[in-house]
Design a protein around this motif. Structure first.
Motif, PDB file in Angstrom:
ATOM      1  N   LEU A 135       0.823  -1.219   0.000  1.00 18.94           N
ATOM      2  CA  LEU A 135       0.000   0.000   0.000  1.00 18.94           C
ATOM      3  C   LEU A 135       0.851   1.261   0.000  1.00 18.94           C
ATOM      4  CD1 LEU A 135      -2.891  -0.946   2.406  1.00 18.94           C
ATOM      5  CD2 LEU A 135      -3.062  -0.383  -0.002  1.00 18.94           C
ATOM      6  N   LEU A 136       2.016   1.170   0.645  1.00 18.76           N
ATOM      7  CA  LEU A 136       2.897   2.337   0.713  1.00 18.76           C
ATOM      8  C   LEU A 136       3.392   2.726  -0.672  1.00 18.76           C
ATOM      9  CD1 LEU A 136       3.831   3.890   3.241  1.00 18.76           C
ATOM     10  CD2 LEU A 136       6.015   2.747   3.018  1.00 18.76           C
ATOM     11  N   LEU A 137       3.441   1.755  -1.569  1.00 17.33           N
ATOM     12  CA  LEU A 137       3.947   2.040  -2.906  1.00 17.33           C
ATOM     13  C   LEU A 137       2.875   2.637  -3.815  1.00 17.33           C
ATOM     14  CD1 LEU A 137       6.088  -1.156  -3.397  1.00 17.33           C
ATOM     15  CD2 LEU A 137       6.882   1.139  -2.932  1.00 17.33           C
ATOM     16  N   GLU A 138       1.662   2.783  -3.291  1.00 10.99           N
ATOM     17  CA  GLU A 138       0.591   3.378  -4.097  1.00 10.99           C
ATOM     18  C   GLU A 138       0.790   4.888  -4.214  1.00 10.99           C
ATOM     19  OE1 GLU A 138      -2.260   2.229  -5.514  1.00 10.99           O
ATOM     20  OE2 GLU A 138      -1.883   0.105  -5.132  1.00 10.99           O
ATOM     21  N   ARG A 139       0.057   5.498  -5.139  1.00 11.23           N
ATOM     22  CA  ARG A 139       0.197   6.946  -5.325  1.00 11.23           C
ATOM     23  C   ARG A 139      -0.757   7.751  -4.463  1.00 11.23           C
ATOM     24  NH1 ARG A 139       2.406  10.362  -9.917  1.00 11.23           N
ATOM     25  NH2 ARG A 139       4.454   9.428  -9.884  1.00 11.23           N
ATOM     26  N   SER A 140      -1.905   7.169  -4.185  1.00 12.49           N
ATOM     27  CA  SER A 140      -2.889   7.934  -3.419  1.00 12.49           C
ATOM     28  C   SER A 140      -2.470   8.016  -1.949  1.00 12.49           C
ATOM     29  CB  SER A 140      -4.246   7.253  -3.549  1.00 12.49           C
ATOM     30  OG  SER A 140      -5.050   7.593  -2.465  1.00 12.49           O
ATOM     31  N   LEU A 141      -2.517   9.227  -1.397  1.00  8.23           N
ATOM     32  CA  LEU A 141      -2.067   9.406  -0.009  1.00  8.23           C
ATOM     33  C   LEU A 141      -2.905   8.599   0.968  1.00  8.23           C
ATOM     34  CD1 LEU A 141      -1.112  13.112   0.725  1.00  8.23           C
ATOM     35  CD2 LEU A 141       0.249  11.087   1.089  1.00  8.23           C
ATOM     36  N   THR A 142      -4.192   8.437   0.657  1.00  6.97           N
ATOM     37  CA  THR A 142      -5.044   7.674   1.566  1.00  6.97           C
ATOM     38  C   THR A 142      -4.559   6.236   1.660  1.00  6.97           C
ATOM     39  OG1 THR A 142      -6.768   9.019   0.597  1.00  6.97           O
ATOM     40  CG2 THR A 142      -7.438   7.338   2.152  1.00  6.97           C
TER      41      THR A 142
END
Lengths: 190, 555
Positions: free
Chosen positions: A26-33
């Motif tokens: 999840l940390l590698l996703e772009r969305s801050l949420t």
């Protein structure tokens, strides 16, 4: 030194692994949420690991009450501290994601301005900074930062001609309740 | 307990700014009171740090907080290294605070937020003030109500990280200063700062998690997080486990110190903040990471030649990649951010050589670099104020327009590049000497790399100098019509530049002190002796009556 039964519980160990795997994903996703959710999972994973570091559960750590081996209170005290810290940071990231949504209508982490610039220059095979004798005035990073600040909302064609869009109207003004962000970039142009 | 002992000084640099932060936040409507509190708190911190530097000369000063004994209780330890770092950072923080205050006063202190009378009204007021700020062209508005408390919390966090006597307290100190830095970096919540802040915050969060996990592993492996106890126990544990722990700690601190493969976040996030904030971040936050590396790698862990070789290679990569990045920049702030990354390499070089001479040189270099880098960023803030931009393409003619500014820029710039006889030169010579004494092939490569980096730094700052100060101004019309720079901003900047120059004059005693600090950190036994006097398993706290030490805690 007394050797205690210190083998951690397998289920908890597995839980730490799963939490870390999901958290990193999840940390590698772009969305801050999503990044935030990843951070929460990672934080919980780390806390669980700290709990495991304290050894097996035992009697309450109050001296003189029981003769059984006691739980390690130190690890739990540390976890308590780190939970509080995680809580504060989650609140902060939430506020930041909300502000990002206020400004842009989304909460995606944006590209590094310098990266986009170098990538574009590399495609054009151009030097990294303009010669002072050149006639064309160079586009400064401030101007570019303004143009790229909302890359998600910009169509691809607009991205290719970045400097021109710098002064254009931002696409979704309706979703920007606060206009505070407008005043940062490109101040020197006026 | 006698309050008037030297031990009382130890918690002051943490406590006073923390209390002052609370007080400043409570008094957010009274700007004068806030300013007075902030300056007073940081002055006390400087005085306490100066006292500690003197007191720690003969050995670490230990304070068991709340009277709890050392391995279980939290203790603060001021050894020469911590005291020296504390003193230089407090001085620097005080200078930056005065600078930002003068800037705030000159700008009318930005937005004055009225008491909340409903969200809608508040928002309209803010928008009106934003539009107002936009018209007058003020870009670096610091909302003072938030800025002062956050700045003080940052100071407390930094002091806590320096003084921490156990790994977990070090983690807490890092979190305090990082949380404050998140707020400072995204101050005002403008679009640009949110963009830069997102990257910074996410990277910092990750490094914190890595650190926390490493603390957990340390605790699982040794049953303690107290540094003095760790210095005794870590050499005895399984080498594989130790290497894993050491690498994880190095990873966590490496992100914070911006060592090469982990440094990409820095040059993009720092320059967007207001000038005083950037100055603090550049001068201090990375150095706290370097300090943590120095503390853990040299004091806690025994020599590990393979890891030291890896560190040497990373130091070389940090230097070269950083400085090549700086050469390619056309914005002074970004250029300086890249030189910052580059010069972290020098400090890592000193740590990686792991001799007393190299560690002393690294400590000296850290002290020198904190003052110089901060001074440069403050000067750039002044340049931006005078010329309205920091882009080298648009700057020009500053040497005639503002000769005083030119001097203020030139001295620390030459200091950074390592021109003799300034302190940057002395620090570099110390490192090179240590490298030559080491004599291995890798050390020689590092020596050559250091010289090359130094020359490239000179090239980068000379280029900035030529473009900003000597070339004719490209566009006279773009200059903002402004009042002269307030003296209150020039004063602290000049003071920091003077501190940087005084490091040259006082280099002899300072170097002696750094050597002493290095010996104590390398050896570790004086530290252990100070925390556990007379070889006792517990510290000087009052909780000695607990019956069995091993019972209940992990072995």
């Amino acid at each position: 030194m007394i050797v205690l039964d210190n083998v951690p519980s397998g289920a908890l160990l597995l839980a730490v692994g799963v939490l870390f795997a999901a958290g990193v994903y999840l940390l590698l996703e772009r969305s801050l949420t999503r990044v935030l959710l990843g951070f929460v999972l990672l934080g919980n994973g780390a806390n669980l690991a700290l709990l495991l570091a304290g050894g097996r559960a035992g009697a309450p750590p109050i001296t003189g009450v029981t003769d059984e081996p006691m739980s390690d209170p130190l690890a739990q005290a540390m976890i308590l501290t780190s939970i509080v810290i995680t809580l504060a940071l989650v609140a902060f990231v939430l506020a930041m994601a909300y502000r990002s949504w206020q400004l842009h209508g989304h909460d995606e982490v944006q590209d590094d301005v310098e990266d986009t610039r170098i990538a574009r220059l590399a495609v054009q095979d151009a030097p990294s900074y303009a010669d002072s004798d050149a006639e064309e005035p160079a586009v400064t990073l401030d101007v570019e930062a303004e143009a790229t600040r909302d890359e998600v909302a910009l169509p691809d064609t607009a991205k290719a001609t970045l400097p021109d869009t710098a002064k254009g109207t931002p696409p979704d003004t309706a979703t920007r309740p606060a206009a505070a962000g407008e005043r940062t970039g490109g101040g020197e142009d006026a | 307990m006698n309050l008037w002992t030297v031990q009382t000084l130890v918690p002051l640099p943490v406590l006073v700014p923390l209390f002052a932060a609370g007080l400043a936040l409570a008094l957010h409507r009274h700007e004068r009171a806030q300013r007075f509190i902030s300056v007073a708190a940081l002055s006390v911190a400087v005085a306490a740090a100066a006292g500690l530097v003197v007191a720690a000369h003969d050995g670490p000063v230990v304070n068991d907080l709340g009277g709890w004994a050392a391995p279980v209780g939290v203790n603060l330890v001021a050894d020469p290294l911590a005291a020296l770092m504390l003193l230089i950072s407090s001085i620097m923080l005080l200078c930056v605070l005065l600078y930002s205050m003068a800037q705030g006063i000159a700008d009318g202190d930005g937005r004055t937020v009225p008491a909340a009378r409903g969200a809608e009204e508040l928002r309209r007021t803010l928008q009106a003030q934003d539009a107002d700020a936009d018209e007058s062209g003020r870009r670096d508005v610091l909302p003072v109500a938030i800025f002062h408390p956050t700045f003080l919390i940052l100071a407390a966090g930094v002091a806590d990280a320096f003084l921490a006597g156990d790994l977990f307290n070090l983690y807490v100190g890092f979190e305090i200063l990082l949380a404050a830095s998140y707020v400072l970096l995204t101050l005002g919540g403008t679009s640009e700062r949110i963009r830069a802040g997102s990257v910074y915050v996410v990277v910092a969060l990750l490094s914190s998690i890595v650190f926390l996990l490493a603390v957990g592993l340390v605790y699982a492996a040794t049953g303690t997080v107290n540094m003095a106890q760790l210095a005794e126990r870590l050499p005895d544990i399984d080498p594989g486990v130790r290497l894993g722990i050491q690498t994880m700690l190095l990873l966590a601190f490496g992100i914070k110190a911006a060592i090469f493969p982990l440094s990409a976040w820095l040059p993009d996030s720092y320059p967007t903040a207001p000038a005083p904030v950037t100055a603090v971040f550049a001068g201090l936050l990375t150095k706290v990471g370097v300090y943590a590396i120095l503390r853990t790698q040299t004091m806690l862990f025994p020599h590990d030649e393979k890891l030291e070789a890896v560190l040497l290679v990373l130091a070389l990569a940090t230097m070269l990649v950083g400085i090549l990045g700086a050469v390619a920049q056309d914005d002074v702030k970004r250029l300086l951010s890249f030189t910052l990354v580059s010069h972290i390499g020098y400090m890592i070089f000193g740590v990686a050589l792991a001799t007393e001479a190299s560690t002393a040189a690294a400590i000296f270099y850290v002290v020198h670099h904190i003052t110089v880098q901060t001074a440069l960023f403050l000067v750039v803030g002044l340049i931006e104020r005078r010329a309205g931009t920091t882009s080298l393409e648009r700057l020009g003619g500053l040497a005639t327009m503002a000769p005083g500014l030119a001097v203020l820029f030139f001295v620390p710039a030459m200091n950074l590049a390592g021109i003799p006889p300034l302190s940057g030169f002395l620090g570099k010579v110390g490192l090179l000497e240590a490298g030559v004494v080491d004599g291995s092939v890798l050390a020689w490569i590092l020596v050559v790399g250091s010289v090359v980096t130094s020359l490239l730094t000179l090239y980068a700052v000379i280029r900035a100098w030529n473009k900003a100060f000597w070339q004719p101004c490209p566009d006279e019309r773009s200059l903002p019509a402004r009042a002269p720079i307030p003296l209150g901003m020039i004063g602290p900047t000049a003071a920091l530049v003077a501190v940087g120059v005084s490091l040259t004059v006082l280099a002899g005693p300072l170097w002696k002190y750094a050597e002493r600090a290095a010996v104590m950190v390398m050896d570790g036994s004086t530290y252990v002796e100070a925390v556990f006097p007379d070889g006792a398993p517990r510290g000087t706290g009052e909780s000695n009556e607990v019956q069995d030490e091993t019972e209940g805690s992990t072995p």
